[in-house]
Design a protein around this motif. Sequence first.
Motif, PDB file in Angstrom:
ATOM      1  N   UNK A 162       6.793  -8.294  -2.920  1.00 53.61           N
ATOM      2  CA  UNK A 162       6.259  -6.969  -3.225  1.00 53.61           C
ATOM      3  C   UNK A 162       6.414  -6.682  -4.720  1.00 53.61           C
ATOM      4  N   UNK A 163       5.456  -5.951  -5.258  1.00 52.52           N
ATOM      5  CA  UNK A 163       5.471  -5.639  -6.684  1.00 52.52           C
ATOM      6  C   UNK A 163       5.998  -4.231  -6.918  1.00 52.52           C
ATOM      7  N   UNK A 164       6.742  -4.065  -8.009  1.00 57.46           N
ATOM      8  CA  UNK A 164       7.182  -2.737  -8.422  1.00 57.46           C
ATOM      9  C   UNK A 164       5.980  -1.926  -8.877  1.00 57.46           C
ATOM     10  N   UNK A 215       0.813  -1.219   0.000  1.00 60.46           N
ATOM     11  CA  UNK A 215       0.000   0.000   0.000  1.00 60.46           C
ATOM     12  C   UNK A 215       0.838   1.256   0.000  1.00 60.46           C
ATOM     13  N   UNK A 216       1.962   1.241   0.721  1.00 64.21           N
ATOM     14  CA  UNK A 216       2.842   2.406   0.759  1.00 64.21           C
ATOM     15  C   UNK A 216       3.501   2.618  -0.610  1.00 64.21           C
ATOM     16  N   UNK A 217       3.858   1.530  -1.272  1.00 67.16           N
ATOM     17  CA  UNK A 217       4.454   1.626  -2.609  1.00 67.16           C
ATOM     18  C   UNK A 217       3.434   2.182  -3.594  1.00 67.16           C
ATOM     19  N   UNK A 218       2.224   1.628  -3.565  1.00 70.02           N
ATOM     20  CA  UNK A 218       1.184   2.051  -4.506  1.00 70.02           C
ATOM     21  C   UNK A 218       0.758   3.494  -4.269  1.00 70.02           C
ATOM     22  N   UNK A 219       0.775   3.910  -3.008  1.00 74.14           N
ATOM     23  CA  UNK A 219       0.411   5.296  -2.701  1.00 74.14           C
ATOM     24  C   UNK A 219       1.378   6.267  -3.369  1.00 74.14           C
ATOM     25  N   UNK A 220       2.664   5.959  -3.287  1.00 72.07           N
ATOM     26  CA  UNK A 220       3.668   6.824  -3.919  1.00 72.07           C
ATOM     27  C   UNK A 220       3.505   6.813  -5.440  1.00 72.07           C
ATOM     28  N   UNK A 221       3.173   5.653  -5.990  1.00 72.79           N
ATOM     29  CA  UNK A 221       2.972   5.564  -7.434  1.00 72.79           C
ATOM     30  C   UNK A 221       1.760   6.379  -7.865  1.00 72.79           C
ATOM     31  N   UNK A 222       0.703   6.370  -7.060  1.00 77.69           N
ATOM     32  CA  UNK A 222      -0.507   7.129  -7.382  1.00 77.69           C
ATOM     33  C   UNK A 222      -0.280   8.636  -7.337  1.00 77.69           C
TER      34      UNK A 222
END
Length: 402
Positions: free
Chosen positions: A199-201, A157-164
């Motif tokens: 974890x996914x990129x 979720x933290x990774x996806x938040x930065x991507x968003x």
Amino acid sequence: MRIDLTDQYLRTLTPPDDGRLEVADAKRAGLTLRVYSSGRRVWMYEKRVKGGAKRKHTFGEYPKPVSLAQARAMAQEIAAEASRGFDRVKAAETDRLAEEASEASKVTVATAIERYDALHLKPNLKTATERRRQLEQTLQPFLNRSIAELTQIQLQGRIDQKANEGRVIRANRIKAALSAFTKWAWRRGYIETDIGARLSMAAKEKPRDVVLSVEQVRRIWEATQDMGAIWGPLFRLLIITAQRRGDIGGLLWSEVKEDRLEISGARTKNSKPHIVHLSDPARAELAALPREHDIVFTTTGRTPVSGFGKAKARLDVMLGDDFPSWRLHDLRTAFATQMAESGESEAVVDRILNHVTSVSAASAVARVYNRAEQLPQRARALDRWGSLLTARDENVVCFRPK
């Protein structure tokens, strides 16, 4: 052979010349005294658990702290437990694991990051401070929680938040940092499974094809004149020396010589000392800076300046909306491109940029040649680069080495 053991008999036993001697007790089946060549005498007891495995137990040395009578009593107790199906060894292992889990649950995310920094980052990573700050910022909502409670969903979720937020590259860097951290935590026993292993990129990165022209680099150079007493000179030294952000941002006055920088291998990416020729414009920038601390660019006197992202964003505003998107690393690419177009050898450019050889299986001659410092050639290239960027004539002709 079993013997009805007595203290008198045990005291007369002579240690073997090598290896060990075993005497079994006829009164308590499974109880054995091992006599070693060193003179040590240790009680061992072996008993099969009802419906389970055969277990070995060590009681201690004879005659102290465990006498013959005490050894028989301990064996009788374990035999009674085994007849009921109680496995003392398995129970001890269960208790140990439960104790470890309890200890792990007391380790907060913040504490784990602190230990990770001290035990792994600082000894192995030159960008330890930046990596720790990255982890603390990313895991900020969980810092006071037990690390054992972290989940893969939370990290993703933290990774996806930065991507968003549109920062895909940054999200991928966060993914790499989290994966390395959780792998370390798992190996240390702080978490039961490596929750960062899958974890996914945020997205697959594409090679950048941005190459700033000389005119664009000169435009950046001019814009830095209004960046202040720290960021202006810092950015201009990045441009004029074509060095990495960390090498110049963390520059020490003790590394600044009359006509060169001698950057310590403790600070370079490849851990090798690096010499950088100082052209006239570079020397002029350094000469104008105060020498109040050993760190060249600092606001505290104790640590190098931070906040490259904010400074770069301010510079982008000054460049205007018509300027193409770029990164600080593109300054090095612009230098390398100009050098190649001007006919400089790859070996000279690589030495200036402090790259290792890019050839996977270089010839013997190439390996020797690439180890050469080639300082005169590097100085010539950087002098011409400095002249090209700082010349007053807007129609400067690109050079070719003689």
